[in-house]
Design a protein around this motif. Structure first.
Motif, mmCIF file in Angstrom:
data_model
loop_
_atom_site.group_PDB
_atom_site.id
_atom_site.type_symbol
_atom_site.label_atom_id
_atom_site.label_comp_id
_atom_site.label_asym_id
_atom_site.label_seq_id
_atom_site.Cartn_x
_atom_site.Cartn_y
_atom_site.Cartn_z
ATOM 1 N N ILE A 235 -1.972 -11.753 22.520
ATOM 2 C CA ILE A 235 -2.652 -10.618 21.766
ATOM 3 C C ILE A 235 -1.448 -9.939 20.866
ATOM 4 C CG2 ILE A 235 -3.906 -8.625 21.812
ATOM 5 C CD1 ILE A 235 -5.057 -9.562 24.303
ATOM 6 N N SER A 236 -1.815 -10.046 19.747
ATOM 7 C CA SER A 236 -0.650 -9.625 18.568
ATOM 8 C C SER A 236 -1.520 -8.425 17.877
ATOM 9 C CB SER A 236 -0.197 -10.712 17.891
ATOM 10 O OG SER A 236 0.159 -11.500 18.620
ATOM 11 N N CYS A 237 -0.549 -7.412 17.426
ATOM 12 C CA CYS A 237 -0.801 -6.396 16.612
ATOM 13 C C CYS A 237 -0.206 -6.236 15.424
ATOM 14 C CB CYS A 237 -0.950 -5.206 17.294
ATOM 15 S SG CYS A 237 -2.330 -4.612 18.304
ATOM 16 N N LEU A 238 -0.544 -6.008 14.328
ATOM 17 C CA LEU A 238 0.214 -5.868 13.275
ATOM 18 C C LEU A 238 -0.574 -4.895 12.213
ATOM 19 C CD1 LEU A 238 2.195 -6.965 10.596
ATOM 20 C CD2 LEU A 238 0.208 -8.413 9.828
ATOM 21 N N ILE A 239 0.409 -3.810 11.656
ATOM 22 C CA ILE A 239 -0.053 -2.756 10.798
ATOM 23 C C ILE A 239 0.460 -2.914 9.553
ATOM 24 C CG2 ILE A 239 -0.152 -0.336 10.427
ATOM 25 C CD1 ILE A 239 0.118 -0.147 13.388
ATOM 26 N N ALA A 240 -0.453 -2.810 8.442
ATOM 27 C CA ALA A 240 0.040 -2.852 6.968
ATOM 28 C C ALA A 240 -0.416 -1.683 6.152
ATOM 29 C CB ALA A 240 -0.486 -4.083 6.342
ATOM 30 N N GLY A 241 0.565 -1.153 5.343
ATOM 31 C CA GLY A 241 -0.032 -0.194 4.403
ATOM 32 C C GLY A 241 0.811 -0.131 2.951
ATOM 33 N N HIS A 242 0.551 0.727 2.249
ATOM 34 C CA HIS A 242 1.309 0.845 0.891
ATOM 35 C C HIS A 242 2.666 1.398 1.024
ATOM 36 C CE1 HIS A 242 2.055 0.467 -3.343
ATOM 37 N NE2 HIS A 242 2.060 1.828 -3.461
ATOM 38 N N HIS A 243 2.788 2.550 1.514
ATOM 39 C CA HIS A 243 4.012 3.407 1.823
ATOM 40 C C HIS A 243 4.885 3.054 2.893
ATOM 41 C CE1 HIS A 243 1.257 6.040 -0.749
ATOM 42 N NE2 HIS A 243 2.352 6.293 -1.342
ATOM 43 N N PRO A 244 5.869 2.837 2.678
ATOM 44 C CA PRO A 244 6.954 2.417 4.009
ATOM 45 C C PRO A 244 7.158 3.684 4.959
ATOM 46 C CG PRO A 244 8.317 3.166 1.948
ATOM 47 C CD PRO A 244 6.814 2.900 1.427
ATOM 48 N N MET A 245 7.403 3.397 6.120
ATOM 49 C CA MET A 245 7.747 4.366 7.320
ATOM 50 C C MET A 245 9.186 4.930 7.083
ATOM 51 S SD MET A 245 5.973 2.378 10.612
ATOM 52 C CE MET A 245 6.737 3.777 11.682
ATOM 53 N N LEU A 246 10.097 4.142 6.605
ATOM 54 C CA LEU A 246 11.654 4.394 6.639
ATOM 55 C C LEU A 246 12.162 4.491 5.177
ATOM 56 C CD1 LEU A 246 12.810 2.289 9.843
ATOM 57 C CD2 LEU A 246 12.355 4.619 9.599
ATOM 58 N N PRO A 247 13.334 5.183 5.178
ATOM 59 C CA PRO A 247 13.999 5.192 3.852
ATOM 60 C C PRO A 247 14.799 3.824 3.912
ATOM 61 C CG PRO A 247 15.093 6.336 5.296
ATOM 62 C CD PRO A 247 13.640 6.323 5.618
ATOM 63 N N PHE A 248 14.862 3.241 2.623
ATOM 64 C CA PHE A 248 15.115 1.883 2.632
ATOM 65 C C PHE A 248 16.237 1.504 1.143
ATOM 66 C CE2 PHE A 248 15.250 -2.367 3.789
ATOM 67 C CZ PHE A 248 15.114 -3.188 2.683
ATOM 68 N N GLY A 249 17.104 1.033 1.195
ATOM 69 C CA GLY A 249 18.115 0.775 0.158
ATOM 70 C C GLY A 249 19.270 1.979 0.144
ATOM 71 N N GLU A 250 20.053 1.500 -1.034
ATOM 72 C CA GLU A 250 21.419 2.153 -0.993
ATOM 73 C C GLU A 250 20.924 3.976 -1.568
ATOM 74 O OE1 GLU A 250 23.792 0.479 -3.975
ATOM 75 O OE2 GLU A 250 24.047 -1.258 -2.670
ATOM 76 N N ASN A 251 19.975 4.009 -2.375
ATOM 77 C CA ASN A 251 19.649 5.426 -2.713
ATOM 78 C C ASN A 251 18.081 5.567 -2.264
ATOM 79 O OD1 ASN A 251 22.238 6.084 -4.006
ATOM 80 N ND2 ASN A 251 21.548 4.479 -5.418
ATOM 81 N N PRO A 252 17.851 5.651 -1.005
ATOM 82 C CA PRO A 252 16.558 6.080 -0.715
ATOM 83 C C PRO A 252 15.655 7.138 -1.089
ATOM 84 C CG PRO A 252 17.768 6.545 1.029
ATOM 85 C CD PRO A 252 18.708 5.958 -0.051
ATOM 86 N N GLN A 253 14.358 6.689 -1.694
ATOM 87 C CA GLN A 253 13.599 7.908 -2.229
ATOM 88 C C GLN A 253 12.790 8.469 -1.047
ATOM 89 O OE1 GLN A 253 12.137 5.116 -5.337
ATOM 90 N NE2 GLN A 253 12.569 6.657 -6.906
#
Length: 336
Positions: A235-253
């Motif tokens: 049994i597997s679960c996967l969640i998807a959505g438009h907005h990220p949960m964590l800041p990402f990249g060198e200059n996170p917004q």
């Protein structure tokens, strides 16, 4: 540990290692498709595209054709698009994109979409064709109801048994799919605040998500008490959505991150959901969060393998592939 996957324009995230009974999942985000009937690549529109480093917008139709051909070539079980399907919410753009996605559905691929911040009730929907002295005029946008109707074959309005139910106060829904001994629970979350770049999961949707996860977890516990021969089912679960949960990249917004990401992360830890797929930032990679005393503070980036298919400015059609198998399996290890 929890893995958070990010998409970029035209990106495909491909999961599983291709075994016969495992789900193969591909995901794109932020296609920002603009119908050719609303566009003339000249004047103000051309200037805007060049300022945004999007000089290939005039070729968006061929780019989408190329992307969908690659999906058909790979023939995944599931194809996800995590929001910002349209350029600025134009109804004609949604209708055009849905027509392209219907080809994938007819080929037997389960296609599921959710809206992004540009897709619904967007007051900036424009027709970029000169009309007299005006270089652009307002175009018809879509309401939440219209969005569901247009994408009725891509998660909304479907009559097959894979759709479990929908959230009470958003366009979120829960899908359960079976393949051999694999059972996948997919949660497509509507994280949008209309007309705003910021994202948030509505209170009713959070409660609905927790109830759904609780029921799945209860079923899994009962399942473990069955005979050993029956315990092979995964049994597997996967969640998807438009907005990220964590800041990402060198200059996170920070303003582009889910406002209540800590609530979602709490549920993922509590019910051992290891992966969240998102978009919005137009950057590709995987961020992994570690549990800390003051919440989600520690994180790092891990770039997946990149196999370029065709590169066209910010509308690059790139192919990124990695194995989700160890992330999605409910029997995988977790630090929660």
């Amino acid at each position: 540990m929890k893995k958070v996957g990010y998409g970029q324009r035209g990106q495909i995230l491909s999961g599983s290692e291709g075994k016969a009974e495992e789900f193969r999942i591909m995901a794109s985000s932020d296609l920002h498709y603009l119908s050719p009937v609303l566009m003339e690549y000249s004047g103000a529109f051309r200037s805007m595209c060049e300022a945004l480093q999007e000089p290939e917008m005039e070729k968006i139709e061929s780019l989408m054709d190329h992307l969908f051909k690659q999906v058909l070539l790979q023939m995944p079980d599931i194809y996800l698009i995590t929001g910002d399907l349209s350029y600025q919410g134009e109804k004609m753009s949604h209708l055009g994109l849905a027509a392209g996605l219907e080809k994938l559905v007819r080929a037997g691929i389960h296609v599921y979409v959710v809206p992004g911040n540009q897709d619904v009730e967007n007051p900036f929907s424009m027709c970029w064709k000169p009309e007299g002295e005006k270089e652009y005029t307002p175009a018809e946008s879509v309401s939440a109801r219209e969005f569901q109707w247009i994408y009725r074959e891509m998660g909304y309005g479907r009559t097959d048994s894979s759709i479990v139910n929908r959230a009470p106060d958003s366009l979120s829904y829960h899908v359960c799919l079976q393949k051999g001994k694999e059972e996948l629970h997919l949660f497509m979350l509507d994280t949008t605040i209309y007309q705003m770049p910021q994202g948030e999961i509505a209170p009713g949707t959070l409660g609905w998500l927790e109830q759904q996860l609780k029921e799945i977890s209860g079923g899994r516990m009962i399942f473990r008490r069955k005979k050993p021969a029956e315990q092979e089912k995964k049994i597997s679960c996967l969640i998807a959505g438009h907005h990220p949960m964590l800041p990402f990249g060198e200059n996170p917004q920070q303003d582009y991150i889910l406002k209540n990401s800590s609530d979602l992360c709490r549920l993922m830890r509590q019910y051992q959901v290891p992966l969240y797929v998102s978009g919005h930032l137009h950057r590709a990679g995987i961020a992994q969060a570690e549990k800390s005393d003051d919440g989600i503070r520690k994180w790092f980036e891990k770039q997946p393998v990149n196999i370029s298919l065709e590169k066209r400015g910010l509308h690059s059609v790139t192919y990124r592939e990695f194995s989700c198998r160890k992330f999605l399996c409910r029997e995988s290890e977790s630090d929660s």
